[in-house]
Design a protein around this motif. Structure first.
Motif, PDB file in Angstrom:
ATOM      1  N   SER A 101       0.841  -1.180   0.227  1.00 23.85           N
ATOM      2  CA  SER A 101      -0.004  -0.306   0.145  1.00 23.85           C
ATOM      3  C   SER A 101       0.836   1.476   0.166  1.00 23.85           C
ATOM      4  CB  SER A 101      -0.840  -0.233   1.143  1.00 23.85           C
ATOM      5  OG  SER A 101      -0.200  -0.020   2.351  1.00 23.85           O
ATOM      6  N   ARG A 124      -6.738  -7.015   2.819  1.00 21.89           N
ATOM      7  CA  ARG A 124      -5.890  -5.877   3.806  1.00 21.89           C
ATOM      8  C   ARG A 124      -5.181  -4.901   2.887  1.00 21.89           C
ATOM      9  NH1 ARG A 124      -4.664 -10.050   7.480  1.00 21.89           N
ATOM     10  NH2 ARG A 124      -2.578  -9.331   7.596  1.00 21.89           N
ATOM     11  N   THR A 128      -5.821  -0.880   3.273  1.00 18.87           N
ATOM     12  CA  THR A 128      -4.777   0.167   3.540  1.00 18.87           C
ATOM     13  C   THR A 128      -4.252   1.102   2.424  1.00 18.87           C
ATOM     14  OG1 THR A 128      -3.651  -1.740   4.989  1.00 18.87           O
ATOM     15  CG2 THR A 128      -2.154   0.264   4.755  1.00 18.87           C
ATOM     16  N   GLU A 131      -6.776   3.611   2.975  1.00  6.47           N
ATOM     17  CA  GLU A 131      -6.788   4.283   4.215  1.00  6.47           C
ATOM     18  C   GLU A 131      -5.505   5.281   3.964  1.00  6.47           C
ATOM     19  OE1 GLU A 131      -4.898   3.594   8.644  1.00  6.47           O
ATOM     20  OE2 GLU A 131      -5.479   1.880   7.564  1.00  6.47           O
ATOM     21  N   ASP A 179       2.810  -8.037   6.350  1.00  3.77           N
ATOM     22  CA  ASP A 179       2.642  -7.201   7.364  1.00  3.77           C
ATOM     23  C   ASP A 179       3.940  -6.569   8.040  1.00  3.77           C
ATOM     24  OD1 ASP A 179      -0.024  -7.436   7.199  1.00  3.77           O
ATOM     25  OD2 ASP A 179      -0.297  -9.281   8.228  1.00  3.77           O
ATOM     26  N   SER A 183       0.779  -2.454   7.135  1.00  6.54           N
ATOM     27  CA  SER A 183      -0.198  -3.727   7.259  1.00  6.54           C
ATOM     28  C   SER A 183      -0.741  -4.085   5.906  1.00  6.54           C
ATOM     29  CB  SER A 183      -1.376  -2.802   8.068  1.00  6.54           C
ATOM     30  OG  SER A 183      -2.361  -3.992   8.048  1.00  6.54           O
ATOM     31  N   TRP A 213       4.417   2.641  11.055  1.00  8.74           N
ATOM     32  CA  TRP A 213       3.506   1.414  10.914  1.00  8.74           C
ATOM     33  C   TRP A 213       4.004   0.200  10.574  1.00  8.74           C
ATOM     34  CZ3 TRP A 213       4.053   6.017   7.973  1.00  8.74           C
ATOM     35  CH2 TRP A 213       3.435   7.120   8.215  1.00  8.74           C
TER      36      TRP A 213
END
Length: 309
Positions: A101, A124, A128, A131, A179, A183, A213
């Motif tokens: 991401s 996921r 992300t 986000e 991850d 994430s 992160w």
């Protein structure tokens, strides 16, 4: 006088040509194994000169089209990646798989989707992307300036569940979460080819970055799982295409250091400043680019992660 003026003009034009060439970075594909290629980006920062392509990408040429691993950081970056592919094959890009991401992994999605390409990521990963889309676009604007214009964030429309095996174009691709850096970061493993596209799990030639992160624990666990697969060739997130031994020395061992030394000190509730000072100089990693800029911050974030567990 005229001759002197002509020489000055020639020098100026030559200098302008050099500056223009440097400001127009063109990615180049290199063969890894038959029909599998890597595009190795520069090790430095994102810039208008490289259109944010300071990372590695890759592609697989199949009879049904090209499978692209990561789409670039912008509209212009995606076009440059497409041009590099076009020098290898006339096959169109039929599929894009995002390993992460971070901006250079997916902000070229919209360009390829507009040409009918199927854009795929783990669930996921896509979440992300959505986000961080606004934050990444704002950050890229600082690096790329006007060259980011026309770039539209498009989180991967097709999402996949955990630990997925894809059969596309006659190729088998296995996706699994790492991850580590962000994430939802994942790798793409080609078991029949012995080639691993690690995403931002593996860095060589430069020190990996531990972001706010990131997870050192996840990175260490994922790298051990990668090593168990014994890939013959690794296309890392950054740095040269390498073998497992180099990836172990420059990434796996660093994760083990962060977890085994810094993490252990955090668990023992040692003072953070004393720990960072004790491990300020780790010669086995000192040759890696960005070591002096990143190492202490990496340790600090690793300490905080292990301290909070």
């Amino acid at each position: 006088m005229l001759k002197r003026y002509a020489l000055i003009l020639l020098a100026a034009v030559t200098g302008l040509f050099v500056l223009t060439a440097r400001a127009d970075y063109q990615p180049v594909a290199q063969k890894v194994v038959d029909n599998v290629y890597a595009i190795v980006g520069p090790l430095g920062l994102r810039s208008a000169e490289n259109d944010g392509l300071n990372a590695n990408f890759g592609f697989v040429v199949t009879p049904k089209g090209v499978i692209l691993i990561d789409s670039g950081a912008s509209l212009l970056g995606a076009k440059k990646i497409e041009a590099a592919i076009g020098k290898v094959t006339r096959q169109p890009v039929r599929w894009v798989i995002n390993t992460g991401s971070q901006d250079h992994r997916w902000l070229g999605n919209d360009y390829f989707a507009g040409k009918g390409t199927e854009v795929i990521a783990m669930s996921r990963t896509a979440a992300t992307q959505a986000e961080f889309a606004g934050q990444h676009m704002q950050s890229l604007g600082r690096f790329l300036g006007k060259r980011v214009q026309g770039t539209k964030p498009l989180p991967a429309p097709k999402t996949l569940p955990d630990s997925t095996t894809l059969e596309i174009g006659g190729e088998t691709l296995m996706l699994a979460y790492t991850d580590a850096h962000f994430s939802g970061d994942a790798w793409v493993w080609l078991p029949q080819r012995g080639v691993m596209f690690s995403g931002d799990l593996v860095y060589v030639d430069r020190l990996l970055g531990v972001l706010p992160w990131s997870s050192v624990k996840n990175g260490q666990k994922a790298f051990h799982a990668l090593a168990a697969l014994k890939p013959a060739h690794i296309v890392p997130g950054h740095g040269r295409v390498c073998d497992l031994a180099q990836a172990q020395r420059e990434t796996g061992d660093y994760y083990d250091f962060l977890a085994g030394k810094v993490g252990a000190a955090a668990k023992e509730m040692e003072p953070i400043d004393a720990t960072l000072d004790r491990y300020a100089d780790v010669p086995q990693f000192g040759h890696l680019e960005n070591y002096s800029e990143l190492h202490r911050a990496n340790m600090s974030r690793a300490f905080t992660e292990f301290e909070s567990q």
